[in-house]
Design a protein around this motif. Structure first.
Motif, PDB file in Angstrom:
ATOM      1  N   LEU A 139       0.843  -1.193   0.000  1.00  0.00           N
ATOM      2  CA  LEU A 139       0.000   0.000   0.000  1.00  0.00           C
ATOM      3  C   LEU A 139       0.875   1.239   0.000  1.00  0.00           C
TER       4      LEU A 139
ATOM      5  N   ARG B  63      -0.895  -6.530 -15.173  1.00  0.00           N
ATOM      6  CA  ARG B  63      -1.716  -6.190 -14.022  1.00  0.00           C
ATOM      7  C   ARG B  63      -3.185  -6.371 -14.361  1.00  0.00           C
TER       8      ARG B  63
ATOM      9  N   ALA C 158      -6.868  -5.062 -12.678  1.00  0.00           N
ATOM     10  CA  ALA C 158      -7.672  -4.343 -11.707  1.00  0.00           C
ATOM     11  C   ALA C 158      -9.054  -4.994 -11.626  1.00  0.00           C
TER      12      ALA C 158
ATOM     13  N   PRO D  30      -3.850   6.263  -8.117  1.00  0.00           N
ATOM     14  CA  PRO D  30      -4.888   5.288  -7.760  1.00  0.00           C
ATOM     15  C   PRO D  30      -5.248   4.340  -8.906  1.00  0.00           C
TER      16      PRO D  30
ATOM     17  N   THR E  94      -3.703   0.861  -9.082  1.00  0.00           N
ATOM     18  CA  THR E  94      -4.121  -0.192  -8.155  1.00  0.00           C
ATOM     19  C   THR E  94      -4.556  -1.429  -8.923  1.00  0.00           C
TER      20      THR E  94
ATOM     21  N   GLN F  51      -0.356  -7.752  -4.752  1.00  0.00           N
ATOM     22  CA  GLN F  51      -1.292  -6.632  -4.739  1.00  0.00           C
ATOM     23  C   GLN F  51      -0.554  -5.312  -4.591  1.00  0.00           C
TER      24      GLN F  51
ATOM     25  N   THR G  75      -1.719  -1.366  -4.043  1.00  0.00           N
ATOM     26  CA  THR G  75      -2.840  -0.481  -3.761  1.00  0.00           C
ATOM     27  C   THR G  75      -2.315   0.934  -3.574  1.00  0.00           C
TER      28      THR G  75
ATOM     29  N   SER H 197      -3.431   4.699  -2.610  1.00  0.00           N
ATOM     30  CA  SER H 197      -4.500   5.492  -2.001  1.00  0.00           C
ATOM     31  C   SER H 197      -4.391   6.951  -2.439  1.00  0.00           C
TER      32      SER H 197
END
Length: 119
Positions: A11, A38, A40, A87, A90, A114, A116, A118
């Motif tokens: 994150l 990737r 999403a 973002p 992600t 993962q 992520t 923010s």
């Protein structure tokens, strides 16, 4: 058997950086292309970046200028340096390897890591 082991996801806040690593191990005769894809939520898996045996790099337009792919041939490892993360970056990031094991050339996938971002 060939395995791809990924690390480095997590994150991060928008504007931050992460570095992904993927190490290939097992009966590897030749690594032809290694890369990162990737996926999403609700979207198709897409190419992020790839690097050939000769060092040619290919990037998705959405990451050009922000992401950089590199490799360490001695370690059969590929890296993805991700800067200025947004973002929209992600996703689950998957390592991909086009390699020859024994006499067989095929595609291998890592389990995914993962990422992520923010806002």
């Amino acid at each position: 058997q060939v395995q791809l082991v990924e690390s480095g996801g997590g994150l991060v806040q928008a504007g931050g950086s992460l570095r992904l690593s993927c190490a290939a191990s097992g009966n590897i005769f030749r690594l032809n292309v290694m890369g990162w894809y990737r996926q999403a939520p609700g979207k198709q898996r897409e190419l992020v970046a790839e690097i050939t045996r000769g060092g040619t790099r290919n990037y998705a337009d959405s990451v050009k200028g922000r992401f950089s792919i590199s490799k360490d041939n001695a370690k059969n490892t590929v890296y993805l340096q991700m800067n200025s993360l947004q973002p929209d970056d992600t996703a689950v990031y998957y390592c991909n390897a086009d390699l020859t094991s024994g006499l067989t050339r095929r595609i291998y996938w890592g389990p995914g890591t993962q990422v992520t971002v923010s806002s």
